[in-house]
Design an enzyme around this catalytic site. Structure first.
Site, short mmCIF file in Angstrom:
data_model
loop_
_atom_site.label_atom_id
_atom_site.label_comp_id
_atom_site.label_asym_id
_atom_site.label_seq_id
_atom_site.Cartn_x
_atom_site.Cartn_y
_atom_site.Cartn_z
N ASP A 12 0.93 -1.40 -0.18
CA ASP A 12 -0.10 0.11 -0.09
C ASP A 12 0.80 1.22 -0.25
O ASP A 12 0.85 2.16 1.06
CB ASP A 12 -0.96 0.28 1.08
N ASP A 50 -4.69 -0.95 -1.89
CA ASP A 50 -6.02 -0.58 -0.81
C ASP A 50 -7.14 0.13 -2.02
O ASP A 50 -6.71 1.39 -2.87
CB ASP A 50 -5.43 0.40 0.62
N HIS A 52 -10.71 0.43 -2.44
CA HIS A 52 -11.87 1.29 -2.02
C HIS A 52 -13.22 1.29 -3.07
O HIS A 52 -13.00 2.51 -3.66
CB HIS A 52 -12.22 1.33 -0.83
N HIS A 56 -17.80 3.11 0.53
CA HIS A 56 -17.17 1.68 1.23
C HIS A 56 -17.54 1.86 2.43
O HIS A 56 -17.56 2.54 3.58
CB HIS A 56 -15.67 1.76 1.25
N HIS A 85 -10.97 7.34 1.56
CA HIS A 85 -9.54 6.87 1.47
C HIS A 85 -9.60 6.09 -0.11
O HIS A 85 -10.01 4.65 0.04
CB HIS A 85 -8.71 6.79 2.30
N LYS A 110 -7.47 -4.83 -2.47
CA LYS A 110 -7.86 -5.29 -1.93
C LYS A 110 -9.19 -4.58 -1.12
O LYS A 110 -8.40 -3.28 -1.55
CB LYS A 110 -7.18 -6.32 -0.83
N CYS A 155 -1.76 -2.30 7.65
CA CYS A 155 -1.78 -3.45 6.87
C CYS A 155 -1.12 -3.82 6.52
O CYS A 155 -0.51 -5.60 6.21
CB CYS A 155 -2.13 -2.98 5.10
#
Ligand code: VGL
Ligand code: ZN
Length: 201
Positions: A12, A50, A52, A56, A85, A110, A155
């Site tokens: 990330d 990351d 989203h 989310h 984010h 993810k 993470c």
């Protein structure tokens, strides 16, 4: 070169987790150049993002009256509510502009299911939905993983503990990670990683 049974996981290193980003991690930008120098030494290289959808369920904005960084209860357990984010396709979700991703063998995304957050590169926060990374690493003959990136206590931590549980030998390079450190989360994460058998380099 490092052994062919060893993979580097670059977790990330995205604009939103660097200074100026929506969920900025102090010093997040400082790790970019040394990570660039390290990646080419590895035969197998995994980068994560990351990723989203807007709206989310981990975003405080989706929970009436909830402040960013407060806690809520999800179907799968306690969950920190974050500022919006790493929204799919946004500038913030992009890799840091100086991060050299040309050497990536695979990029794992993810957290793209609205209802489940995913800190770990292996399993989402329900601890059962797989990302596919374990299968990727196993089919490439990987036995050890070395982790760097953001954030140490979220993470990186969840990825390292899952990797250890899956039977990989795990090393976290602390100097190439930076932490969010909410309410002692960094020291709790270090204790949890050590208990899971993660080594620190
Ligand atoms: C992360 C909080 C929310 C991380 C991702 O990359 O550590 N932290 N989403
Ligand atoms: Zn996230």
């Amino acid at each position: 070169m490092r052994p062919v049974t060893e993979a580097i996981l670059v977790i990330d290193v995205q604009n939103d987790f660097c200074p100026g980003g929506a969920l900025a991690v102090a010093g997040g930008n400082e790790i970019v150049a040394p990570i660039n120098a390290m990646v080419p030494q590895f035969a197998v290289r995994v980068f994560t993002q990351d990723w989203h959808p807007a709206g989310h369920s981990s975003f405080a904005s989706q929970h009436e009256g909830a402040a960013p960084y407060s806690m809520t209860e999800m179907a799968y357990g306690p969950q920190v509510l974050w500022p919006d984010h790493c929204i799919i396709g946004s500038e913030g979700a992009g890799f840091h502009s100086q991060l050299d991703t040309r050497g990536a063998d695979v990029i794992i995304r993810k957290g793209f299911r609205r209802e489940i957050d995913s800190y770990s590169a292996f399993f989402e926060n329900d601890q059962t939905t797989p990302t596919g990374l374990a299968g990727y690493l196993r089919t490439r003959g990987i036995e050890s993983v070395i982790l760097v990136g953001l954030a140490t206590d979220y993470c990186v931590n969840f990825s390292a503990v899952d990797a250890a549980r899956l039977g990989f030998q795990v090393t976290v390079v602390e100097s190439l990670c930076r932490a969010i450190d909410l309410d002692g989360s960094l020291s709790a994460a270090k204790d949890g990683m050590a208990a899971a058998g993660v080594r620190f380099a």
